[in-house]
Design a protein around this motif. Structure first.
Motif, PDB file in Angstrom:
ATOM      1  N   THR A  57       0.823  -1.207   0.000  1.00 24.27           N
ATOM      2  CA  THR A  57       0.000   0.000   0.000  1.00 24.27           C
ATOM      3  C   THR A  57       0.859   1.260   0.000  1.00 24.27           C
ATOM      4  N   ILE A  58       1.867   1.285   0.855  1.00 19.34           N
ATOM      5  CA  ILE A  58       2.762   2.452   0.901  1.00 19.34           C
ATOM      6  C   ILE A  58       3.431   2.645  -0.455  1.00 19.34           C
ATOM      7  N   ALA A  59       3.954   1.570  -1.019  1.00 15.14           N
ATOM      8  CA  ALA A  59       4.640   1.672  -2.312  1.00 15.14           C
ATOM      9  C   ALA A  59       3.688   2.134  -3.412  1.00 15.14           C
ATOM     10  N   GLU A  60       2.479   1.615  -3.418  1.00 12.03           N
ATOM     11  CA  GLU A  60       1.496   2.025  -4.431  1.00 12.03           C
ATOM     12  C   GLU A  60       1.177   3.510  -4.304  1.00 12.03           C
ATOM     13  N   GLN A  61       1.014   3.988  -3.074  1.00  9.86           N
ATOM     14  CA  GLN A  61       0.727   5.407  -2.867  1.00  9.86           C
ATOM     15  C   GLN A  61       1.895   6.265  -3.361  1.00  9.86           C
ATOM     16  N   GLU A  62       3.105   5.854  -3.014  1.00 13.57           N
ATOM     17  CA  GLU A  62       4.277   6.636  -3.408  1.00 13.57           C
ATOM     18  C   GLU A  62       4.491   6.608  -4.921  1.00 13.57           C
ATOM     19  N   ARG A  63       4.296   5.446  -5.544  1.00 15.12           N
ATOM     20  CA  ARG A  63       4.432   5.363  -7.005  1.00 15.12           C
ATOM     21  C   ARG A  63       3.381   6.230  -7.699  1.00 15.12           C
ATOM     22  N   ALA A  64       2.174   6.234  -7.190  1.00  9.26           N
ATOM     23  CA  ALA A  64       1.122   7.064  -7.787  1.00  9.26           C
ATOM     24  C   ALA A  64       1.488   8.541  -7.698  1.00  9.26           C
ATOM     25  N   GLU A  65       2.031   8.946  -6.574  1.00 10.44           N
ATOM     26  CA  GLU A  65       2.437  10.346  -6.414  1.00 10.44           C
ATOM     27  C   GLU A  65       3.584  10.681  -7.359  1.00 10.44           C
ATOM     28  N   LEU A  66       4.553   9.773  -7.476  1.00 10.31           N
ATOM     29  CA  LEU A  66       5.665   9.989  -8.402  1.00 10.31           C
ATOM     30  C   LEU A  66       5.171  10.100  -9.837  1.00 10.31           C
ATOM     31  N   ALA A  67       4.325   9.173 -10.235  1.00  8.91           N
ATOM     32  CA  ALA A  67       3.820   9.172 -11.606  1.00  8.91           C
ATOM     33  C   ALA A  67       3.050  10.458 -11.897  1.00  8.91           C
ATOM     34  N   ALA A  68       2.281  10.922 -10.939  1.00 13.77           N
ATOM     35  CA  ALA A  68       1.474  12.119 -11.138  1.00 13.77           C
ATOM     36  C   ALA A  68       2.331  13.358 -11.370  1.00 13.77           C
ATOM     37  N   VAL A  69       3.445  13.453 -10.684  1.00 19.03           N
ATOM     38  CA  VAL A  69       4.252  14.670 -10.809  1.00 19.03           C
ATOM     39  C   VAL A  69       5.370  14.551 -11.840  1.00 19.03           C
ATOM     40  N   LEU A  70       5.866  13.362 -12.067  1.00 18.46           N
ATOM     41  CA  LEU A  70       6.991  13.220 -12.996  1.00 18.46           C
ATOM     42  C   LEU A  70       6.566  12.987 -14.433  1.00 18.46           C
ATOM     43  N   THR A  71       5.304  12.792 -14.667  1.00 20.84           N
ATOM     44  CA  THR A  71       4.816  12.576 -16.023  1.00 20.84           C
ATOM     45  C   THR A  71       5.192  13.738 -16.939  1.00 20.84           C
ATOM     46  N   PHE A  72       5.210  14.918 -16.397  1.00 22.63           N
ATOM     47  CA  PHE A  72       5.448  16.102 -17.209  1.00 22.63           C
ATOM     48  C   PHE A  72       6.894  16.597 -17.156  1.00 22.63           C
ATOM     49  N   ALA A  73       7.758  15.921 -16.408  1.00 23.85           N
ATOM     50  CA  ALA A  73       9.155  16.351 -16.296  1.00 23.85           C
ATOM     51  C   ALA A  73       9.914  15.953 -17.559  1.00 23.85           C
ATOM     52  N   ARG A  74      10.588  16.913 -18.145  1.00 21.06           N
ATOM     53  CA  ARG A  74      11.330  16.657 -19.379  1.00 21.06           C
ATOM     54  C   ARG A  74      12.821  16.961 -19.252  1.00 21.06           C
ATOM     55  N   THR A  75      13.183  17.759 -18.243  1.00 20.86           N
ATOM     56  CA  THR A  75      14.582  18.155 -18.106  1.00 20.86           C
ATOM     57  C   THR A  75      15.109  17.754 -16.730  1.00 20.86           C
ATOM     58  N   ALA A  76      16.420  17.746 -16.618  1.00 17.19           N
ATOM     59  CA  ALA A  76      17.047  17.431 -15.332  1.00 17.19           C
ATOM     60  C   ALA A  76      16.612  18.430 -14.266  1.00 17.19           C
ATOM     61  N   ASP A  77      16.521  19.706 -14.619  1.00 16.09           N
ATOM     62  CA  ASP A  77      16.106  20.726 -13.644  1.00 16.09           C
ATOM     63  C   ASP A  77      14.694  20.463 -13.130  1.00 16.09           C
ATOM     64  N   GLU A  78      13.800  20.059 -14.021  1.00 15.66           N
ATOM     65  CA  GLU A  78      12.437  19.746 -13.598  1.00 15.66           C
ATOM     66  C   GLU A  78      12.414  18.530 -12.672  1.00 15.66           C
ATOM     67  N   VAL A  79      13.213  17.528 -12.996  1.00 22.13           N
ATOM     68  CA  VAL A  79      13.278  16.327 -12.152  1.00 22.13           C
ATOM     69  C   VAL A  79      13.887  16.669 -10.795  1.00 22.13           C
ATOM     70  N   ILE A  80      14.910  17.492 -10.781  1.00 21.85           N
ATOM     71  CA  ILE A  80      15.532  17.918  -9.518  1.00 21.85           C
ATOM     72  C   ILE A  80      14.501  18.628  -8.642  1.00 21.85           C
ATOM     73  N   ARG A 122      10.817  -2.518  -4.130  1.00 20.22           N
ATOM     74  CA  ARG A 122      12.079  -1.816  -4.410  1.00 20.22           C
ATOM     75  C   ARG A 122      12.470  -1.980  -5.877  1.00 20.22           C
ATOM     76  N   SER A 123      12.311  -3.191  -6.404  1.00 24.01           N
ATOM     77  CA  SER A 123      12.698  -3.416  -7.800  1.00 24.01           C
ATOM     78  C   SER A 123      11.826  -2.588  -8.742  1.00 24.01           C
ATOM     79  N   MET A 124      10.562  -2.383  -8.387  1.00 22.81           N
ATOM     80  CA  MET A 124       9.692  -1.527  -9.212  1.00 22.81           C
ATOM     81  C   MET A 124      10.192  -0.088  -9.216  1.00 22.81           C
ATOM     82  N   PHE A 125      10.600   0.412  -8.043  1.00 24.48           N
ATOM     83  CA  PHE A 125      11.133   1.771  -7.965  1.00 24.48           C
ATOM     84  C   PHE A 125      12.445   1.877  -8.743  1.00 24.48           C
ATOM     85  N   GLU A 126      13.301   0.862  -8.640  1.00 26.79           N
ATOM     86  CA  GLU A 126      14.565   0.884  -9.377  1.00 26.79           C
ATOM     87  C   GLU A 126      14.325   0.903 -10.882  1.00 26.79           C
ATOM     88  N   GLU A 127      13.414   0.080 -11.348  1.00 26.05           N
ATOM     89  CA  GLU A 127      13.109   0.024 -12.780  1.00 26.05           C
ATOM     90  C   GLU A 127      12.580   1.363 -13.270  1.00 26.05           C
TER      91      GLU A 127
END
Length: 182
Positions: A57-80, A122-127
């Motif tokens: 559950t924790i991992a699913e919540q965190e992955r969903a949050e990551l996907a929601a915000v990183l979908t639009f990141a295109r540059t290193a500065d945006e990812v940082i 962890r392997s899902m986050f690494e991938e």
């Protein structure tokens, strides 16, 4: 309205994040969630099953949050910027969930049966991170992914323990620039 299972998992995360892994019992989860006695054990027959459910559950919540915000990141500065905000969020708004995650990291290290769900997550986050680093042009996306995960994890532990106001963005930026130039 949240299902009984979801209410139990949310309560379990609150218990572990607020009181530690020893607080994680079926009876305490039922009480914390305001559920009838035995409700949690209907979904999670054993403590190991409950631990695994919380980890997923924790991992699913965190992955969903990551996907929601990183979908639009295109540059290193945006990812940082995004990674810095996520570390801030993990040690602020979601501190209880983060404490639960780290408590469960330690629990799984001492309980061989509980390691499998943690390793799978962890392997899902690494991938996912490897793909991101590849997209940004890292020469060695595997090493870059492991480095960025380690840096972010280290920042989180540092902020949860000895330096709650420690800087985030300068550290994330240094790590990212190093990963992309190595």
């Amino acid at each position: 309205m949240a299902s009984t299972r979801d209410r139990a998992l949310t309560a379990a995360i609150r218990l572990v994040g607020g009181q530690g892994v020893r607080a994680l019992t079926h009876a305490r989860v039922d009480a914390e969630a305001g559920l009838p006695k035995g409700s949690t054990s209907n979904w999670f027959r054993t403590r190991d099953a409950l631990v695994a459910g919380v980890i997923v559950t924790i991992a699913e919540q965190e992955r969903a949050e990551l996907a929601a915000v990183l979908t639009f990141a295109r540059t290193a500065d945006e990812v940082i910027d995004i990674l810095s905000a996520l570390v801030e969020d993990a040690t602020g708004t979601h501190v209880c969930r983060t404490r639960a995650r780290y408590a469960l990291f330690l629990e799984t290290a001492a309980t061989p049966d509980a390691r499998a769900p943690m390793r799978t997550q962890r392997s899902m986050f690494e991938e996912w991170t490897r793909g991101l680093m590849s997209t940004l042009g890292a020469r060695d996306p595997d090493a870059a992914a492991r480095a960025m995960l380690a840096v972010c994890a280290g920042l989180i532990v540092n902020r949860l323990t000895v330096a709650p106001e420690g800087p985030i963005r300068p550290v994330v930026e240094l790590a990212m620039r190093g990963c992309l130039s190595a």
